[in-house]
Design an enzyme around this catalytic site. Structure first.
Site, PDB file in Angstrom:
ATOM      1  N   LYS A  21       5.216   6.182  -1.933  1.00 40.10           N
ATOM      2  CA  LYS A  21       6.061   4.984  -1.982  1.00 40.10           C
ATOM      3  C   LYS A  21       6.060   4.410  -3.394  1.00 40.10           C
ATOM      4  O   LYS A  21       5.094   3.786  -3.832  1.00 40.10           O
ATOM      5  CB  LYS A  21       5.607   3.899  -1.003  1.00 40.10           C
ATOM      6  CG  LYS A  21       6.744   2.885  -0.821  1.00 40.10           C
ATOM      7  CD  LYS A  21       6.327   1.506  -0.396  1.00 40.10           C
ATOM      8  CE  LYS A  21       5.897   0.612  -1.515  1.00 40.10           C
ATOM      9  NZ  LYS A  21       6.960   0.201  -2.462  1.00 40.10           N
ATOM     10  N   GLU A  33      -6.995   1.515  -7.353  1.00 41.00           N
ATOM     11  CA  GLU A  33      -7.081   1.192  -8.780  1.00 41.00           C
ATOM     12  C   GLU A  33      -6.363  -0.135  -8.952  1.00 41.00           C
ATOM     13  O   GLU A  33      -5.144  -0.204  -8.845  1.00 41.00           O
ATOM     14  CB  GLU A  33      -6.463   2.296  -9.628  1.00 41.00           C
ATOM     15  CG  GLU A  33      -6.955   2.239 -11.070  1.00 41.00           C
ATOM     16  CD  GLU A  33      -6.039   1.463 -11.986  1.00 41.00           C
ATOM     17  OE1 GLU A  33      -6.143   0.206 -12.008  1.00 41.00           O
ATOM     18  OE2 GLU A  33      -5.237   2.094 -12.682  1.00 41.00           O
ATOM     19  N   CYS A  87      -2.718  -2.149 -16.590  1.00 41.06           N
ATOM     20  CA  CYS A  87      -3.878  -2.612 -15.820  1.00 41.06           C
ATOM     21  C   CYS A  87      -5.117  -2.719 -16.701  1.00 41.06           C
ATOM     22  O   CYS A  87      -5.977  -3.547 -16.471  1.00 41.06           O
ATOM     23  CB  CYS A  87      -4.116  -1.707 -14.620  1.00 41.06           C
ATOM     24  SG  CYS A  87      -4.144   0.021 -15.042  1.00 41.06           S
ATOM     25  N   GLU A  99      -5.520 -11.984 -13.982  1.00 43.45           N
ATOM     26  CA  GLU A  99      -4.702 -10.942 -14.576  1.00 43.45           C
ATOM     27  C   GLU A  99      -3.258 -11.431 -14.672  1.00 43.45           C
ATOM     28  O   GLU A  99      -2.671 -11.844 -13.681  1.00 43.45           O
ATOM     29  CB  GLU A  99      -4.759  -9.661 -13.731  1.00 43.45           C
ATOM     30  CG  GLU A  99      -3.972  -8.545 -14.388  1.00 43.45           C
ATOM     31  CD  GLU A  99      -4.024  -7.237 -13.628  1.00 43.45           C
ATOM     32  OE1 GLU A  99      -3.843  -7.251 -12.403  1.00 43.45           O
ATOM     33  OE2 GLU A  99      -4.254  -6.197 -14.280  1.00 43.45           O
TER      34      GLU A  99
HETATM   35  P1  ADP Z   1       3.234  -6.548  -8.133  1.00 48.15           P
HETATM   36  O1  ADP Z   1       3.155  -7.792  -7.297  1.00 48.15           O
HETATM   37  O2  ADP Z   1       2.931  -6.735  -9.556  1.00 48.15           O
HETATM   38  O3  ADP Z   1       4.494  -5.803  -7.911  1.00 48.15           O
HETATM   39  P2  ADP Z   1       1.761  -5.154  -6.131  1.00 48.15           P
HETATM   40  O4  ADP Z   1       0.321  -4.883  -6.018  1.00 48.15           O
HETATM   41  O5  ADP Z   1       2.368  -6.128  -5.186  1.00 48.15           O
HETATM   42  O6  ADP Z   1       2.044  -5.594  -7.616  1.00 48.15           O
HETATM   43  O7  ADP Z   1       2.590  -3.807  -5.993  1.00 48.15           O
HETATM   44  C1  ADP Z   1       2.090  -2.498  -6.198  1.00 48.15           C
HETATM   45  C2  ADP Z   1       2.612  -1.585  -5.110  1.00 48.15           C
HETATM   46  O8  ADP Z   1       2.087  -2.022  -3.858  1.00 48.15           O
HETATM   47  C3  ADP Z   1       4.129  -1.577  -4.940  1.00 48.15           C
HETATM   48  O9  ADP Z   1       4.551  -0.265  -4.607  1.00 48.15           O
HETATM   49  C4  ADP Z   1       4.330  -2.513  -3.775  1.00 48.15           C
HETATM   50  O10 ADP Z   1       5.522  -2.260  -3.071  1.00 48.15           O
HETATM   51  C5  ADP Z   1       3.133  -2.195  -2.921  1.00 48.15           C
HETATM   52  N1  ADP Z   1       2.745  -3.247  -1.982  1.00 48.15           N
HETATM   53  C6  ADP Z   1       2.864  -4.585  -2.125  1.00 48.15           C
HETATM   54  N2  ADP Z   1       2.416  -5.233  -1.041  1.00 48.15           N
HETATM   55  C7  ADP Z   1       1.990  -4.286  -0.164  1.00 48.15           C
HETATM   56  C8  ADP Z   1       1.403  -4.315   1.147  1.00 48.15           C
HETATM   57  N3  ADP Z   1       1.175  -5.455   1.769  1.00 48.15           N
HETATM   58  N4  ADP Z   1       1.089  -3.137   1.726  1.00 48.15           N
HETATM   59  C9  ADP Z   1       1.309  -1.975   1.099  1.00 48.15           C
HETATM   60  N5  ADP Z   1       1.852  -1.881  -0.123  1.00 48.15           N
HETATM   61  C10 ADP Z   1       2.199  -3.014  -0.768  1.00 48.15           C
END
Ligand code: ADP
Ligand code: MG
Length: 493
Positions: free
Chosen positions: A182, A257, A291, A389
């Site tokens: 994804k 990570e 990161c 961060e």
């Molecule tokens: P940012 O908020 O900077 O985009 P995230 O940690 O939210 O960083 O996003 C990193 C990845 O995690 C993206 O692919 C996002 O779609 C996914 N993501 C965000 N929320 C969830 C969740 N609740 N469960 C699984 N994947 C998630």
């Protein structure tokens, strides 16, 4: 301009079981060019039903499909072919990555070269997965088989889109796993271009699937799905915590990570020119959307004022511009959300510390999420801009007095991804190296990352290691086989 750009808007679907399929709900979402704030593509949003189909396909490909029968040599060759495809299409991929993320094209070119190298590396490693013979004391033989962990759900961020996909897909495929990837919803384009080659290079359907959509829907469905054996995630710490909780329901293996607030430490005896450069590179590369960004810059008090001055002077000359311009050193931030997040920290920082450079939106651009590279100084390590961060071009400069004070401040953070130390004193350098609680430590440099060396964090920066043989470990199970060599019955009853 905007009407001709709109004419190019392409629709991408999800890649499930070797086919391009639309969303079961018919929903799509837009993807932007953050330098002009225009839509450049529309993407079919994968619902939980679509995720289910992708997992079922990956499950079938793992349990019963031809992938299970491939030799390590053949898996290695598949990875070599993918590396070649990436190299052949490098300029298209770099341009697409640059347009979609806002990162300078020159940086995107390095990213794409690293993507190819990652597939080559794991192509080579596929044939070096070895079992062991265990020295059991009885009249028996015990050995260990290394087997693929199964179906891997892989969730990646938007800062290095195709590179983060490569860090996860390459070791998984080398190990013999099948994957549901994804991409980040902001930046799925290069992964989708990549997926368009999978059939042609001979990957059986279902081995790699790509599903797109919001983290809370598509990502969450993947994490919760009972057909997934392992989740690999790179992203923010709050989402990492949610993922771990959700994965607990089905006891999936998880590697995370997460972010960081990495210290970049400068002692008074550091090479001056290299130090100033290293401080800026550490925090401003990729607009600070890294990161491992060296976002806390710790400077020994003896050189502190001059150091801040020299950093400021050089920062003012950093060239912001359109991502595709080869002279650009810093592009816009990836999205409106990220722009709002980062600019909100500019306001927080102005209340907590002094501004040496930047401090606002880059006003020379009428459009685009451009933020000035910003240096806050006289920052206290307890300030929000030193603890949280930000993931943008914001440096917090903190003075320190002597080695122990530097170590104490450096380790005073919930994170532990990376750190760097600059000094000419080899004794001091290695003492400091040993005292840091972080997964990656650079001495007299910051940020170089090689596929041969492990990557991952301590503390709330997550766990598990990517890259090198460590990255492959994450996708392997260990099976112990005991062979009795003694024909006498047990004779217990
Ligand atoms: P940012 O908020 O900077 O985009 P995230 O940690 O939210 O960083 O996003 C990193 C990845 O995690 C993206 O692919 C996002 O779609 C996914 N993501 C965000 N929320 C969830 C969740 N609740 N469960 C699984 N994947 C998630
Ligand atoms: Mg998020």
């Amino acid at each position: 301009m905007s009407s001709s750009a709109k004419a190019e808007v392409r629709i991408y679907q999800n890649y499930i079981n070797g086919q391009w399929v639309g969303s079961s709900t018919g929903e799509t979402f837009p993807v932007y060019d953050p330098s002009i704030e225009d839509v450049i593509a529309n993407i079919a949003a994968a619902s939980s039903d679509d995720v289910d189909r992708a997992v079922v396909a990956a499950r079938r490909a793992f349990d019963a499909g031809p992938w299970r029968q491939t030799t390590a040599q053949d898996r290695g060759r598949v990875l070599f072919r993918l590396a070649a495809k990436v190299n052949e299409n490098a300029s298209m991929l770099a341009e697409l990555e640059s347009r979609n993320t806002g990162k300078p094209i020159v940086e995107a070119e390095y990213d794409i070269a690293d993507v190819a190298t990652c597939f080559e590396y794991y192509g080579g490693l596929a044939t070096k997965v070895l079992g062991q013979v265990n020295p059991v004391p009885t009249n028996a033989l015990s050995f260990t088989l290394r087997e693929p962990a199964g179906v891997a759900g892989q969730i990646i961020p938007w800062n290095y889109p195709l590179l983060m996909a490569a860090w996860k897909l390459a070791p998984a495929l080398a190990a013999g796993c099948t994957c549901v990837l994804k991409p980040a919803e902001q930046t799925p384009l290069t992964a989708l271009e990549f997926a368009s080659w999978l059939e042609g290079i001979g990957l059986p359907p279902g081995v790699v699937n790509v599903v797109n959509g919001a983290g809370e829907i598509t990502g969450a469905a993947l994490v919760a799905h009972p057909g997934v054996d392992k989740i690999a995630f790179t992203g923010s710490a709050p989402v990492g915590k949610l993922i771990m909780k959700s994965a607990a329901e089905t006891l999936k293996r998880v590697s995370l990570e997460l972010g960081g607030k990495s210290p970049n430490i400068f002692f008074a005896d550091a090479d001056w020119e290299a130090a100033i450069d290293g401080a800026l590179f550490g925090v401003f590369i990729n607009q600070g959307e890294v990161c491992s960004a060296g976002s806390r810059i710790l400077v020994e008090r003896r050189i502190y004022s001059k150091f801040v001055e020299a950093m400021t002077e050089k920062t003012k000359r950093i060239k912001l511009g359109p991502p595709l311009d080869r002279n650009t050193k810093m592009g816009p931030l990836v999205s409106k959300d990220q722009y709002e997040r980062v600019t909100s920290y500019l306001e927080i920082g102005k209340k907590e510390a002094k501004v040496a450079a930047g401090g606002s939106r880059a006003k020379q651009f009428s459009k685009g999420y451009y933020v000035e590279p910003t240096i806050f100084y006289d920052v206290d390590n307890s300030a929000r801009i030193a603890r949280e961060e930000i993931f943008g071009p914001i440096a917090s400069v903190i003075p320190f007095d002597g080695e122990n004070n530097a170590i104490q401040i450096a380790n005073d953070t919930p994170y532990g991804l990376a750190a760097a130390v600059w000094t000419r004193d080899i004794y001091k350098a290695f003492r400091v190296v040993k005292s840091f609680r972080a997964g990656i430590i650079w001495v007299n440099h910051m940020q170089p990352t090689y596929v041969e060396a492990p990557w991952g964090g301590y503390k709330q920066s997550g766990f598990g290691r990517e890259l090198g043989p460590w990255g492959l470990e994450e996708y392997l199970e260990t099976k112990q086989v005991f062979v009795n060599l003694d024909e006498t019955p047990i004779g217990w009853y």
